[in-house]
Design a protein around this motif. Sequence first.
Motif, mmCIF file in Angstrom:
data_model
loop_
_atom_site.group_PDB
_atom_site.id
_atom_site.type_symbol
_atom_site.label_atom_id
_atom_site.label_comp_id
_atom_site.label_asym_id
_atom_site.label_seq_id
_atom_site.Cartn_x
_atom_site.Cartn_y
_atom_site.Cartn_z
ATOM 1 N N CYS A 159 0.855 -1.197 0.000
ATOM 2 C CA CYS A 159 0.000 0.000 0.000
ATOM 3 C C CYS A 159 0.885 1.239 0.000
ATOM 4 C CB CYS A 159 -0.874 0.062 1.246
ATOM 5 S SG CYS A 159 -2.048 -1.264 1.434
ATOM 6 N N GLY A 171 -4.203 8.853 -0.045
ATOM 7 C CA GLY A 171 -5.572 8.457 0.213
ATOM 8 C C GLY A 171 -5.860 7.063 -0.314
ATOM 9 N N ALA A 172 -5.227 6.708 -1.435
ATOM 10 C CA ALA A 172 -5.422 5.371 -1.995
ATOM 11 C C ALA A 172 -4.920 4.298 -1.039
ATOM 12 C CB ALA A 172 -4.696 5.267 -3.333
ATOM 13 N N ASN A 218 -4.627 4.568 2.264
ATOM 14 C CA ASN A 218 -5.513 4.528 3.429
ATOM 15 C C ASN A 218 -6.840 3.841 3.109
ATOM 16 O OD1 ASN A 218 -3.739 5.756 5.209
ATOM 17 N ND2 ASN A 218 -4.396 7.812 4.641
ATOM 18 N N ARG A 219 -7.297 3.994 1.875
ATOM 19 C CA ARG A 219 -8.531 3.307 1.486
ATOM 20 C C ARG A 219 -8.329 1.792 1.504
ATOM 21 N NH1 ARG A 219 -12.188 4.239 -4.015
ATOM 22 N NH2 ARG A 219 -13.720 2.607 -3.558
ATOM 23 N N LEU A 220 -7.178 1.324 1.024
ATOM 24 C CA LEU A 220 -6.893 -0.113 1.057
ATOM 25 C C LEU A 220 -6.832 -0.626 2.485
ATOM 26 C CD1 LEU A 220 -4.211 -0.409 -1.786
ATOM 27 C CD2 LEU A 220 -6.553 -1.292 -1.813
ATOM 28 N N ARG A 221 -6.267 0.158 3.375
ATOM 29 C CA ARG A 221 -6.214 -0.256 4.792
ATOM 30 C C ARG A 221 -7.622 -0.329 5.362
ATOM 31 N NH1 ARG A 221 -2.143 3.646 4.170
ATOM 32 N NH2 ARG A 221 -0.109 2.631 3.951
ATOM 33 N N SER A 222 -8.421 0.684 5.067
ATOM 34 C CA SER A 222 -9.780 0.713 5.615
ATOM 35 C C SER A 222 -10.627 -0.433 5.094
ATOM 36 C CB SER A 222 -10.455 2.054 5.292
ATOM 37 O OG SER A 222 -10.729 2.169 3.904
ATOM 38 N N GLU A 223 -10.354 -0.872 3.860
ATOM 39 C CA GLU A 223 -11.131 -1.957 3.257
ATOM 40 C C GLU A 223 -10.621 -3.347 3.646
ATOM 41 O OE1 GLU A 223 -10.843 -1.049 -0.867
ATOM 42 O OE2 GLU A 223 -12.451 0.457 -0.829
ATOM 43 N N TYR A 233 -6.875 9.987 9.472
ATOM 44 C CA TYR A 233 -7.151 9.729 8.063
ATOM 45 C C TYR A 233 -7.966 8.466 7.795
ATOM 46 C CZ TYR A 233 -3.515 13.264 7.504
ATOM 47 O OH TYR A 233 -2.783 14.426 7.573
ATOM 48 N N ILE A 234 -8.105 7.582 8.797
ATOM 49 C CA ILE A 234 -8.922 6.378 8.601
ATOM 50 C C ILE A 234 -9.882 6.229 9.789
ATOM 51 C CG2 ILE A 234 -8.868 3.990 7.803
ATOM 52 C CD1 ILE A 234 -5.918 4.158 7.439
ATOM 53 N N SER A 271 -12.798 5.261 9.946
ATOM 54 C CA SER A 271 -13.678 4.103 9.860
ATOM 55 C C SER A 271 -13.151 2.888 10.620
ATOM 56 C CB SER A 271 -13.896 3.716 8.393
ATOM 57 O OG SER A 271 -12.663 3.353 7.777
#
Length: 465
Positions: A261, A266-267, A269-274, A293-294, A296
């Motif tokens: 990652c 932001g990309a 962090n999105r992978l981490r959140s998902e 930043y995450i 969620s």
Amino acid sequence: MPRLLLERLREQIPIGLLVILVLAGVSSVYVLFRPQKDTEGRVMWTFVRERPEIYQEIIAGMGLEGEDDMRVELVEFSALQRRLQSGFFSGTPLADIVEVERTMSSATWRGPLEAVGFVDLTERLRKDGLLERINRPSFSPFTNRGKIFGLPADVHPILLCYRADIFEEAGIDVNELDTWDKFFEATAILAKDFDGDGSMDQYPFELQETEGSVITALMLQAGPGFFDENGRPILDNLANIGVLAKLGNWASSPNKLTGDCDLYTGAGNRLRSEGFVLSWIVPDWRSIQMEQYIPSLAGKLKLMPLPAWKPGGRRTSCWGGTMLGFPKSAGNFDKNWEFAKRLYLSRELAVQVWRKVGVLTPVKELWDDPVFEEPNAYYSNQRKGRLFIDQAENVPVRSSSPFQPLVLREVGNALSILIRYANERQIDDPEQLMEEATELLRTAQQNVELQMNRSVFLTSVEGAE
């Protein structure tokens, strides 16, 4: 008459050059007669966005006035690098005090010791008892050829951040994962291809395959690092080779266990959140970035000491580092030094920087503050501060070599090549990667040595660390 003079000038001087000369003249007149700003007092520079407000609030309570006052200015990272280089090498004005990151500071001691632009603090630190009050490893990135040139701002111990909800649902007891071998053996069940397309959708651990920050932190955890006590490169030591071989194995097919990652996008962090990756290493400053930043992942994460590379080994590492330096050209060192101590050693600063920046103070006597015992809801109500403090005195010593950024690139490149090597040959045994890992780090070391040999001052002097 003026028109005649202008026509003659136009005949003899190209119009473009004439315009430049006129503009230069106007600019010179403006600079000469423009209103001057009030420069009363002293100036401090920092590159950390949150710190000026924190500092100014504390300074406001110091009762400083007139020439004793201190104004804090935020200077963008690369701009601060340029200002330091210009100030030290061409004499342009610098601030009275400068807060700099370790790669900035190390670049200033490529030349002879007497040419370093920062004041040598070694004896003053010893005289004032700060070598005992401040966490000793925190001095290492700012110590060169036996001299200390900065007052440390941090410790930056590293913990492992993991998806507690998923680990616990899978029946994984992290208390048993005290080595990296045990960690990857236990978490292999979390590597999954949910949609059956042959491409993995979830990995147990995050590892950048071309960027060297994480792998260098893990190598630093394992052994002697990248430079010996005299500043000579030792990239191809056995500890580093072993780490490279194991990471190359865990990051390659057919049983790949790490996902790549982006660190700061932001990309990523999105992978981490998902849930693309389920664990990653976090120095103190990165732990608060997760919160920011995450959001969620609040209540789904926990922190733990890093698994060791060997049973009973070090359970942490270090990433980053900032110091407060005093340019020789600024003068007024005694006054600036007393101000710096008053600011950096204060409990108020330790509390505010922890709450707003997530950075642990290096001043050991302040680690008893209640702020570090507060439960953190984001990390499942763990006492985040105490977890970092428990590892603070175990952080490894870091090199002050100005060639550390080159090491970062070389080691990252070595990992990338090793992963490709393992994939092409379908190797699933780290022992079978040892020989190639040795050659890759040997080449990396030769590349670093080549650059170092161009600096006579850092290759002919003992104690360049």
